[in-house]
Design a protein around this motif. Structure first.
Motif, PDB file in Angstrom:
ATOM      1  N   HIS A  33     -12.932  31.020 -31.883  1.00  0.00           N
ATOM      2  CA  HIS A  33     -12.454  29.723 -31.406  1.00  0.00           C
ATOM      3  C   HIS A  33     -12.717  28.676 -32.496  1.00  0.00           C
ATOM      4  N   PRO A  34     -11.767  27.782 -32.737  1.00  0.00           N
ATOM      5  CA  PRO A  34     -11.953  26.775 -33.800  1.00  0.00           C
ATOM      6  C   PRO A  34     -13.233  25.940 -33.653  1.00  0.00           C
ATOM      7  N   HIS A  35     -13.642  25.626 -32.431  1.00  0.00           N
ATOM      8  CA  HIS A  35     -14.882  24.856 -32.257  1.00  0.00           C
ATOM      9  C   HIS A  35     -16.100  25.677 -32.693  1.00  0.00           C
ATOM     10  N   THR A  36     -16.108  26.963 -32.364  1.00  0.00           N
ATOM     11  CA  THR A  36     -17.234  27.820 -32.758  1.00  0.00           C
ATOM     12  C   THR A  36     -17.271  27.976 -34.273  1.00  0.00           C
ATOM     13  N   VAL A  37     -16.117  28.175 -34.873  1.00  0.00           N
ATOM     14  CA  VAL A  37     -16.045  28.310 -36.330  1.00  0.00           C
ATOM     15  C   VAL A  37     -16.593  27.045 -36.999  1.00  0.00           C
ATOM     16  N   ALA A  38     -16.176  25.884 -36.513  1.00  0.00           N
ATOM     17  CA  ALA A  38     -16.658  24.611 -37.077  1.00  0.00           C
ATOM     18  C   ALA A  38     -18.154  24.441 -36.848  1.00  0.00           C
ATOM     19  N   TYR A  39     -18.639  24.797 -35.672  1.00  0.00           N
ATOM     20  CA  TYR A  39     -20.055  24.680 -35.321  1.00  0.00           C
ATOM     21  C   TYR A  39     -20.920  25.537 -36.250  1.00  0.00           C
ATOM     22  N   LEU A  40     -20.453  26.744 -36.531  1.00  0.00           N
ATOM     23  CA  LEU A  40     -21.229  27.664 -37.366  1.00  0.00           C
ATOM     24  C   LEU A  40     -21.096  27.373 -38.853  1.00  0.00           C
ATOM     25  N   ARG A  41     -20.107  26.584 -39.218  1.00  0.00           N
ATOM     26  CA  ARG A  41     -19.890  26.260 -40.626  1.00  0.00           C
ATOM     27  C   ARG A  41     -21.039  25.425 -41.182  1.00  0.00           C
ATOM     28  N   GLU A  42     -21.633  24.576 -40.360  1.00  0.00           N
ATOM     29  CA  GLU A  42     -22.722  23.704 -40.812  1.00  0.00           C
ATOM     30  C   GLU A  42     -23.987  24.002 -40.012  1.00  0.00           C
ATOM     31  N   LEU A  43     -24.681  25.041 -40.417  1.00  0.00           N
ATOM     32  CA  LEU A  43     -25.857  25.499 -39.673  1.00  0.00           C
ATOM     33  C   LEU A  43     -26.922  24.413 -39.522  1.00  0.00           C
ATOM     34  N   GLY A  44     -27.075  23.572 -40.514  1.00  0.00           N
ATOM     35  CA  GLY A  44     -28.084  22.521 -40.458  1.00  0.00           C
ATOM     36  C   GLY A  44     -27.750  21.383 -39.500  1.00  0.00           C
ATOM     37  N   ARG A  45     -26.531  21.377 -38.972  1.00  0.00           N
ATOM     38  CA  ARG A  45     -26.115  20.287 -38.078  1.00  0.00           C
ATOM     39  C   ARG A  45     -25.856  20.774 -36.657  1.00  0.00           C
ATOM     40  N   MET A  46     -26.287  21.995 -36.341  1.00  0.00           N
ATOM     41  CA  MET A  46     -26.084  22.528 -34.992  1.00  0.00           C
ATOM     42  C   MET A  46     -26.784  21.649 -33.975  1.00  0.00           C
ATOM     43  N   ARG A  47     -26.110  21.436 -32.851  1.00  0.00           N
ATOM     44  CA  ARG A  47     -26.725  20.684 -31.756  1.00  0.00           C
ATOM     45  C   ARG A  47     -26.674  21.545 -30.501  1.00  0.00           C
ATOM     46  N   LYS A  48     -27.826  21.690 -29.889  1.00  0.00           N
ATOM     47  CA  LYS A  48     -27.922  22.399 -28.623  1.00  0.00           C
ATOM     48  C   LYS A  48     -28.591  21.469 -27.629  1.00  0.00           C
ATOM     49  N   VAL A  49     -28.146  21.533 -26.388  1.00  0.00           N
ATOM     50  CA  VAL A  49     -28.769  20.779 -25.314  1.00  0.00           C
ATOM     51  C   VAL A  49     -29.167  21.801 -24.258  1.00  0.00           C
ATOM     52  N   VAL A  50     -30.453  21.845 -23.926  1.00  0.00           N
ATOM     53  CA  VAL A  50     -30.941  22.787 -22.922  1.00  0.00           C
ATOM     54  C   VAL A  50     -31.237  22.014 -21.651  1.00  0.00           C
ATOM     55  N   LEU A  51     -30.568  22.432 -20.586  1.00  0.00           N
ATOM     56  CA  LEU A  51     -30.735  21.818 -19.272  1.00  0.00           C
ATOM     57  C   LEU A  51     -31.355  22.848 -18.337  1.00  0.00           C
ATOM     58  N   GLU A  52     -31.796  22.392 -17.179  1.00  0.00           N
ATOM     59  CA  GLU A  52     -32.396  23.341 -16.243  1.00  0.00           C
ATOM     60  C   GLU A  52     -31.673  23.313 -14.909  1.00  0.00           C
ATOM     61  N   ALA A  53     -31.505  24.499 -14.362  1.00  0.00           N
ATOM     62  CA  ALA A  53     -30.998  24.654 -12.995  1.00  0.00           C
ATOM     63  C   ALA A  53     -32.201  25.006 -12.138  1.00  0.00           C
ATOM     64  N   PRO A  54     -32.272  24.486 -10.911  1.00  0.00           N
ATOM     65  CA  PRO A  54     -33.458  24.746 -10.109  1.00  0.00           C
ATOM     66  C   PRO A  54     -33.646  26.210  -9.720  1.00  0.00           C
ATOM     67  N   ASP A  55     -32.528  26.963  -9.578  1.00  0.00           N
ATOM     68  CA  ASP A  55     -32.647  28.339  -9.091  1.00  0.00           C
ATOM     69  C   ASP A  55     -31.394  29.143  -9.425  1.00  0.00           C
ATOM     70  N   GLU A  56     -31.415  30.420  -9.035  1.00  0.00           N
ATOM     71  CA  GLU A  56     -30.309  31.322  -9.342  1.00  0.00           C
ATOM     72  C   GLU A  56     -29.025  30.920  -8.622  1.00  0.00           C
ATOM     73  N   THR A  57     -29.144  30.448  -7.398  1.00  0.00           N
ATOM     74  CA  THR A  57     -27.958  30.033  -6.635  1.00  0.00           C
ATOM     75  C   THR A  57     -27.210  28.917  -7.367  1.00  0.00           C
ATOM     76  N   THR A  58     -27.940  27.917  -7.823  1.00  0.00           N
ATOM     77  CA  THR A  58     -27.325  26.798  -8.549  1.00  0.00           C
ATOM     78  C   THR A  58     -26.690  27.280  -9.853  1.00  0.00           C
ATOM     79  N   LEU A  59     -27.380  28.179 -10.552  1.00  0.00           N
ATOM     80  CA  LEU A  59     -26.857  28.707 -11.805  1.00  0.00           C
ATOM     81  C   LEU A  59     -25.533  29.443 -11.566  1.00  0.00           C
ATOM     82  N   LYS A  60     -25.486  30.248 -10.527  1.00  0.00           N
ATOM     83  CA  LYS A  60     -24.263  30.996 -10.228  1.00  0.00           C
ATOM     84  C   LYS A  60     -23.137  30.076  -9.742  1.00  0.00           C
ATOM     85  N   GLU A  61     -23.480  29.033  -9.002  1.00  0.00           N
ATOM     86  CA  GLU A  61     -22.467  28.051  -8.580  1.00  0.00           C
ATOM     87  C   GLU A  61     -21.872  27.353  -9.801  1.00  0.00           C
TER      88      GLU A  61
END
Length: 140
Positions: A65-93
């Motif tokens: 995918h063009p977004h993935t290719v662009a994201y991986l092109r600049e390894l030093g500029r990767m941005r990740k956001v980690v969020l939390e789901a309270p439980d498995e039900t919410t994650l599956k929803e």
């Protein structure tokens, strides 16, 4: 020798052109919070591994995918956001909503238990997927 330097400097000027504002791509991960609490009490390393598995799988599956290719092109500029789901039900929803809205993602299932632990989206422009994640009140 001067010609080589001139080309390098010209390339640098072209890359810094103000009209070529790069798009900010973010890879979102949603990890189950309840896995860190009783009765599960998974150690932090096990939770980090789940997020790493999901992120790596999502990047691999959507590697062309063009977004993935662009994201991986600049390894030093990767941005990740980690969020939390309270439980498995919410994650599956959330996984169901993302699939319904055609948002590319990976729901990681820990084996051999087949337990849903984390969702990783492929890299997206930040504004493009926030609306789906906010619906689940995953942001603080």
């Amino acid at each position: 020798m001067h010609r080589g330097l001139g080309q390098v400097f010209q390339l640098g000027r072209n890359m810094a052109a103000p009209s070529a504002e790069p798009q900010v791509l973010v890879q979102y991960l949603v990890l189950r919070k309840d896995l860190s609490q009783a009765p599960f009490s998974w150690p932090a390393g096990a939770l980090v591994a789940q997020a790493c598995h999901a992120a790596t799988a999502a990047l691999h599956i959507h590697r062309d995918h063009p977004h993935t290719v662009a994201y991986l092109r600049e390894l030093g500029r990767m941005r990740k956001v980690v969020l939390e789901a309270p439980d498995e039900t919410t994650l599956k929803e959330l996984a169901g909503t993302l699939q319904e809205k055609k948002v590319d993602h990976m729901l990681w299932l820990e084996q051999p238990e087949n337990v849903a632990t984390c969702i990783a989206l492929r890299p997206y422009p930040k504004e493009e997927v926030n609306q789906y994640l906010k619906k689940f009140r995953l942001f603080k």
